[in-house]
Scaffold this motif. Structure first.
Motif, mmCIF file in Angstrom:
data_model
loop_
_atom_site.group_PDB
_atom_site.id
_atom_site.type_symbol
_atom_site.label_atom_id
_atom_site.label_comp_id
_atom_site.label_asym_id
_atom_site.label_seq_id
_atom_site.Cartn_x
_atom_site.Cartn_y
_atom_site.Cartn_z
ATOM 1 N N ILE A 190 0.860 -1.177 0.000
ATOM 2 C CA ILE A 190 0.000 0.000 0.000
ATOM 3 C C ILE A 190 0.901 1.232 0.000
ATOM 4 O O ILE A 190 1.640 1.466 0.953
ATOM 5 N N ILE A 191 0.844 2.001 -1.070
ATOM 6 C CA ILE A 191 1.639 3.223 -1.163
ATOM 7 C C ILE A 191 0.927 4.363 -0.461
ATOM 8 O O ILE A 191 1.526 5.121 0.269
ATOM 9 N N THR B 271 -8.431 6.612 5.048
ATOM 10 C CA THR B 271 -7.743 5.884 6.113
ATOM 11 C C THR B 271 -6.990 4.688 5.537
ATOM 12 O O THR B 271 -7.214 4.288 4.406
ATOM 13 N N LYS B 272 -6.143 4.090 6.351
ATOM 14 C CA LYS B 272 -5.425 2.879 5.938
ATOM 15 C C LYS B 272 -6.384 1.707 5.767
ATOM 16 O O LYS B 272 -6.082 0.747 5.087
ATOM 17 N N HIS B 273 -7.548 1.824 6.391
ATOM 18 C CA HIS B 273 -8.567 0.785 6.302
ATOM 19 C C HIS B 273 -8.924 0.509 4.836
ATOM 20 O O HIS B 273 -9.047 -0.637 4.426
ATOM 21 N N LEU B 274 -9.069 1.549 4.043
ATOM 22 C CA LEU B 274 -9.397 1.409 2.628
ATOM 23 C C LEU B 274 -8.263 0.713 1.871
ATOM 24 O O LEU B 274 -8.501 -0.122 1.001
ATOM 25 N N SER C 144 -8.360 -2.801 -0.298
ATOM 26 C CA SER C 144 -7.859 -2.787 -1.670
ATOM 27 C C SER C 144 -6.787 -3.854 -1.858
ATOM 28 O O SER C 144 -6.766 -4.563 -2.870
ATOM 29 N N ARG C 145 -5.922 -3.976 -0.893
ATOM 30 C CA ARG C 145 -4.851 -4.971 -0.954
ATOM 31 C C ARG C 145 -5.417 -6.393 -0.980
ATOM 32 O O ARG C 145 -5.006 -7.232 -1.772
ATOM 33 N N LYS C 146 -6.409 -6.635 -0.118
ATOM 34 C CA LYS C 146 -7.056 -7.944 -0.068
ATOM 35 C C LYS C 146 -7.709 -8.261 -1.415
ATOM 36 O O LYS C 146 -7.605 -9.375 -1.923
ATOM 37 N N MET C 147 -8.370 -7.280 -2.005
ATOM 38 C CA MET C 147 -9.014 -7.454 -3.299
ATOM 39 C C MET C 147 -7.988 -7.762 -4.387
ATOM 40 O O MET C 147 -8.145 -8.699 -5.163
ATOM 41 N N LEU C 148 -6.921 -6.995 -4.422
ATOM 42 C CA LEU C 148 -5.893 -7.139 -5.456
ATOM 43 C C LEU C 148 -5.197 -8.499 -5.387
ATOM 44 O O LEU C 148 -4.853 -9.085 -6.405
#
Length: 146
Positions: free
Chosen positions: A81-82, A87-90, A94-98
């Motif tokens: 996550i760059i 928030t970092k929550h989003l 996104s990371r989980k989805m990717l």
């Protein structure tokens, strides 16, 4: 920042909070950051990523920029996550989805190798129709994500 490829999709969600159901129109856009003209890989599933229901229920909108590798076998690896707003929550969603995305080669060649990519995911909810949500998300992609 150059935007070569923008994949848009519209999502219509019905979310129930406090026993009151309401319609939420959501849009998710995927944008390559500083894209190359000669990608080796593209997403196997070109359908719109699904707006995470937990984010929709919480009314979370925003963007995340992620860096990752696509392995020589077409798997998403080393997702970082760059940036993530608000928030970092989003970024975590996104990371989980990717990490679930599969990739297929764009070209047919025997020399298929790994590729480093950076994507921006925008999550938008707005308006009373899918068209209004999409317009809001297109405007959001023009804003800085960080």
């Amino acid at each position: 920042m150059k935007n070569l490829l923008v994949l848009t999709s519209l999502v219509f969600l019905t979310v129930s909070t406090n026993s009151i159901a309401k319609n939420i129109y959501g849009d998710v856009q995927v944008t390559d950051i500083e894209p190359a003209n000669n990608f080796i890989w593209e997403r196997a599933n070109q359908n719109t990523p699904k707006y995470p229901i937990e984010l929709a229920r919480s009314g979370v909108r925003g963007c995340a920029v992620l860096s990752f590798n696509i392995s020589a076998s077409g798997k998403t690896e080393n997702v970082e996550i760059i940036n993530s707003l608000p928030t970092k929550h989003l970024g975590k969603y996104s990371r989980k989805m990717l990490k679930t995305w599969k990739w297929v080669p764009v070209v047919t060649s025997t020399d298929i190798s790994h590729e480093k990519r950076t994507l921006r995911l925008d999550f938008c909810m707005a308006g009373e129709s899918t068209e209004q949500s999409q317009k809001a998300c297109i405007q959001q992609t023009k804003l800085a994500c960080g």
